[in-house]
Design a protein around this motif. Structure first.
Motif, PDB file in Angstrom:
ATOM      1  N   GLY A  44      16.687  -7.895   7.363  1.00  0.00           N
ATOM      2  CA  GLY A  44      15.494  -8.423   6.702  1.00  0.00           C
ATOM      3  C   GLY A  44      14.506  -8.987   7.695  1.00  0.00           C
ATOM      4  N   GLY A  45      14.262 -10.263   7.603  1.00  0.00           N
ATOM      5  CA  GLY A  45      13.259 -10.903   8.436  1.00  0.00           C
ATOM      6  C   GLY A  45      12.520 -11.933   7.621  1.00  0.00           C
ATOM      7  N   LEU A  46      11.331 -12.270   8.061  1.00  0.00           N
ATOM      8  CA  LEU A  46      10.510 -13.258   7.367  1.00  0.00           C
ATOM      9  C   LEU A  46       9.495 -12.542   6.489  1.00  0.00           C
ATOM     10  CD1 LEU A  46       9.629 -16.243   6.991  1.00  0.00           C
ATOM     11  CD2 LEU A  46       7.981 -15.848   8.837  1.00  0.00           C
ATOM     12  N   THR A  47       9.576 -12.776   5.179  1.00  0.00           N
ATOM     13  CA  THR A  47       8.551 -12.276   4.269  1.00  0.00           C
ATOM     14  C   THR A  47       7.459 -13.331   4.134  1.00  0.00           C
ATOM     15  OG1 THR A  47       9.996 -10.803   3.000  1.00  0.00           O
ATOM     16  CG2 THR A  47       8.038 -11.631   1.880  1.00  0.00           C
ATOM     17  N   ARG A  48       6.236 -12.924   4.435  1.00  0.00           N
ATOM     18  CA  ARG A  48       5.085 -13.816   4.306  1.00  0.00           C
ATOM     19  C   ARG A  48       4.269 -13.376   3.097  1.00  0.00           C
ATOM     20  NH1 ARG A  48       2.536 -13.657  10.245  1.00  0.00           N
ATOM     21  NH2 ARG A  48       2.480 -11.444   9.698  1.00  0.00           N
ATOM     22  N   VAL A  49       3.689 -14.356   2.416  1.00  0.00           N
ATOM     23  CA  VAL A  49       2.981 -14.055   1.174  1.00  0.00           C
ATOM     24  C   VAL A  49       1.600 -14.706   1.193  1.00  0.00           C
ATOM     25  CG1 VAL A  49       4.179 -15.999   0.051  1.00  0.00           C
ATOM     26  CG2 VAL A  49       3.064 -14.267  -1.361  1.00  0.00           C
ATOM     27  N   ALA A  50       0.600 -13.944   0.796  1.00  0.00           N
ATOM     28  CA  ALA A  50      -0.764 -14.460   0.685  1.00  0.00           C
ATOM     29  C   ALA A  50      -0.895 -15.149  -0.672  1.00  0.00           C
ATOM     30  CB  ALA A  50      -1.771 -13.317   0.802  1.00  0.00           C
ATOM     31  N   LEU A  51      -1.009 -16.451  -0.686  1.00  0.00           N
ATOM     32  CA  LEU A  51      -0.966 -17.206  -1.937  1.00  0.00           C
ATOM     33  C   LEU A  51      -2.276 -17.159  -2.716  1.00  0.00           C
ATOM     34  CD1 LEU A  51       1.097 -20.264  -0.700  1.00  0.00           C
ATOM     35  CD2 LEU A  51       1.884 -18.331  -2.072  1.00  0.00           C
ATOM     36  N   LYS A  52      -3.365 -16.886  -2.037  1.00  0.00           N
ATOM     37  CA  LYS A  52      -4.654 -16.806  -2.718  1.00  0.00           C
ATOM     38  C   LYS A  52      -4.766 -15.461  -3.427  1.00  0.00           C
ATOM     39  CE  LYS A  52      -9.642 -17.156  -1.872  1.00  0.00           C
ATOM     40  NZ  LYS A  52     -10.689 -17.307  -0.833  1.00  0.00           N
ATOM     41  N   GLU A  53      -5.167 -15.477  -4.686  1.00  0.00           N
ATOM     42  CA  GLU A  53      -5.251 -14.250  -5.474  1.00  0.00           C
ATOM     43  C   GLU A  53      -6.160 -13.220  -4.794  1.00  0.00           C
ATOM     44  OE1 GLU A  53      -6.240 -12.720 -10.029  1.00  0.00           O
ATOM     45  OE2 GLU A  53      -6.602 -14.813  -9.453  1.00  0.00           O
ATOM     46  N   GLY A  54      -5.619 -12.021  -4.605  1.00  0.00           N
ATOM     47  CA  GLY A  54      -6.381 -10.943  -4.005  1.00  0.00           C
ATOM     48  C   GLY A  54      -6.395 -10.939  -2.497  1.00  0.00           C
ATOM     49  N   SER A  55      -5.949 -12.032  -1.849  1.00  0.00           N
ATOM     50  CA  SER A  55      -5.999 -12.117  -0.393  1.00  0.00           C
ATOM     51  C   SER A  55      -4.970 -11.185   0.238  1.00  0.00           C
ATOM     52  CB  SER A  55      -5.742 -13.550   0.070  1.00  0.00           C
ATOM     53  OG  SER A  55      -5.660 -13.607   1.497  1.00  0.00           O
ATOM     54  N   LEU A  56      -5.351 -10.586   1.371  1.00  0.00           N
ATOM     55  CA  LEU A  56      -4.451  -9.734   2.136  1.00  0.00           C
ATOM     56  C   LEU A  56      -3.980 -10.418   3.418  1.00  0.00           C
ATOM     57  CD1 LEU A  56      -6.439  -6.373   1.814  1.00  0.00           C
ATOM     58  CD2 LEU A  56      -4.409  -7.051   0.522  1.00  0.00           C
ATOM     59  N   VAL A  57      -4.404 -11.674   3.638  1.00  0.00           N
ATOM     60  CA  VAL A  57      -4.067 -12.389   4.871  1.00  0.00           C
ATOM     61  C   VAL A  57      -2.881 -13.297   4.593  1.00  0.00           C
ATOM     62  CG1 VAL A  57      -4.914 -13.881   6.705  1.00  0.00           C
ATOM     63  CG2 VAL A  57      -6.481 -12.293   5.581  1.00  0.00           C
ATOM     64  N   VAL A  58      -1.725 -12.932   5.174  1.00  0.00           N
ATOM     65  CA  VAL A  58      -0.479 -13.637   4.875  1.00  0.00           C
ATOM     66  C   VAL A  58      -0.128 -14.689   5.911  1.00  0.00           C
ATOM     67  CG1 VAL A  58       0.441 -11.613   3.682  1.00  0.00           C
ATOM     68  CG2 VAL A  58       0.922 -11.934   6.112  1.00  0.00           C
TER      69      VAL A  58
END
Length: 474
Positions: free
Chosen positions: A444-458
């Motif tokens: 696996g690894g580290l899953t990063r998530v963009a919390l702002k709706e629609g954002s692609l920057v994680v």
């Protein structure tokens, strides 16, 4: 953005098979219980000091990296393919680094323009002729993977970028797993999840494997810039988990072509440095003279083969975004294999025809500085205002060789807890690849998530959060 691949839910709303047991648990668990556990996680992260300092914010302020309790789940067969592709890619990158600092075959054969390598700010001529142990330069690599939807409703994995200098984030991978197991032990009875807690042992073993020749019991240290660095928590965490000393430059000194650490019992030889300091600050006698973070004379010890630096000096040239488009060619050139993982199609603004396309279509593209990192120095065209696009166009015109551009991928999404409830948010994945006598990685690894709706920057530095990543064992 249309045609987004949802990791958990298939088109039409059906839950994908590998998420079915999680969905059952979620439906059976009272919302108040989940809310209490989420608050407990936030409190624990603050208590343990699991924070991230962001440069430019109020001095002395640190913030929590938001942690989401919906895991990113990867079936065993998918991970097996990813693992093979990652090992292939990192092997090729190490071969490239060895080549450009020795015989330079790939440049002489015309596969990569000489100016792309030798005029790169991350190329270090001081590394020419240095015999790097086992010809390994990038002992720890963080490869950023994204998944994008295809027209047929399926999805494909792409490598977004390679991080070979001082890749960070693995401590959050470990703490996210620890937190999930603490908060929701019942979930792990429903799944056979591959463990990741052995990563510090893998890391230490890898570092010991690349110790200088003839050293049977190497002394390993983690070199940090200090407590004000944004990733200091990780430096201290990994040193503690490996059972090695966390040191700053002032704790080390060179004597008689040997590196020593100051201890209360007197000087102790150091054989391997897992360094979390950029090249420029490692040795004020060789690089930046005003650096107070490094060790005077370290380069001479390194050149003599009496200390190993992980990662090696000069690895940055291989993860520069201007070199990224050539990695598939590296795989074919050094390994005589076809790439198992795809690159994102990339426009090189230094090329006149590709620059013209980028300037004319900037509203549709993601444009990045070749030396940029952490989500800084980039433009996401579809999410930008016209003024932001126009201003960025001026910057690219002024220095086109400093930029690349890529199509705006519809990154896959995973359900995530937000203020309004559970909603899809875009994610990526950073596996950590270790190169010693062999290539190994924690599943696996580290899953990063963009919390702002629609954002692609994680990126965490841009307000992104993290998820636990589950690779299923069967």
């Amino acid at each position: 953005m249309k045609n987004i691949f949802d990791e958990m839910n298939a088109p039409g709303g059906a839950v994908r098979p590998h998420y079915s047991r999680f969905q059952e648990w979620l439906a059976q668990t009272p919302p108040a219980h989940i809310a209490a556990k989420r608050a407990e996680a936030d409190s624990a992260f603050h208590r343990y000091g699991i924070t991230f300092a962001v440069y430019g914010e109020d001095a002395g302020r640190e913030r929590l990296i938001p942690f989401d309790i919906v895991p990113r789940i990867i079936p065993a067969d998918e991970w097996k393919k990813l693992e093979a592709g990652l090992a292939q890619r990192v092997n090729a990158l190490n071969a490239f680094l060895h080549d450009i600092y020795s015989s330079q075959r790939i440049v002489k054969d015309g596969l990569i323009p000489a100016e792309q390598v030798f005029c790169n700010a991350q190329y270090r001529p001081e590394m020419q002729g240095i015999d790097v142990r086992n010809s390994i330069y990038a002992h720890i690599a963080g490869v950023d993977i994204v998944r994008a939807a295809l027209p047929d409703g399926q999805a494909e994995y792409y490598v977004l970028e390679d991080n070979l200098r001082v890749p960070s984030g693995v401590s959050y991978m470990l703490e996210d797993r620890r937190m999930m197991m603490r908060l929701f032990p019942e979930l792990f009875s429903r799944y056979s999840v591959a463990p990741v807690e052995h990563y510090p042992d893998l890391l230490l073993d890898t570092l010991r494997q690349v110790a200088p020749a003839g050293v049977d019991d190497p002394a390993v240290v983690v070199l940090t810039p200090g407590a004000y660095n944004s990733a200091y928590f990780e430096h201290a965490f990994l040193a503690q988990q490996m059972g090695v000393e966390l040191v700053e430059g002032k704790d080390l000194f060179v004597h008689d072509e040997t590196l020593f650490m100051r201890t209360t019992q007197g000087p102790r030889r150091v054989d391997v440095i897992y360094r979390r300091i950029d090249d420029d600050f490692l040795d004020p006698l060789t690089f930046r003279r005003d650096s107070a973070l490094g060790v005077a004379g370290l380069m001479s010890v390194y050149r003599s083969g009496r200390v190993t630096l992980a990662n090696a000096i000069g690895t940055g040239v291989a993860d520069d975004k201007s070199i990224y488009p050539y990695v598939p060619d590296m795989i074919r050139f050094y390994l005589s294999e076809e790439p198992l993982l795809l690159n994102v199609p990339t426009y090189q603004c230094r090329k006149k025809d590709e620059l013209s396309y980028v300037l004319a279509n900037m509203e549709k593209l993601v444009v990045k500085e070749t030396h940029g990192a952490g989500g800084y120095g980039m433009l996401v065209g579809p999410a930008s205002t016209q003024k932001e696009v126009d201003d960025f166009r001026v910057r690219v015109k002024a220095a086109p060789d400093k930029y690349i551009a890529q199509p705006t991928l519809a990154l896959s999404a995973c359900p995530t807890f937000v203020e309004a409830g559970i909603a899809p948010r875009h994610i990526d994945l950073r596996p950590f690849v270790l190169s010693g006598k062999e290539v190994r990685m924690a599943p696996g690894g580290l899953t990063r998530v963009a919390l702002k709706e629609g954002s692609l920057v994680v990126n965490s530095s841009q307000g992104g959060g993290t998820k636990d990543t589950w690779v299923l064992e069967k």
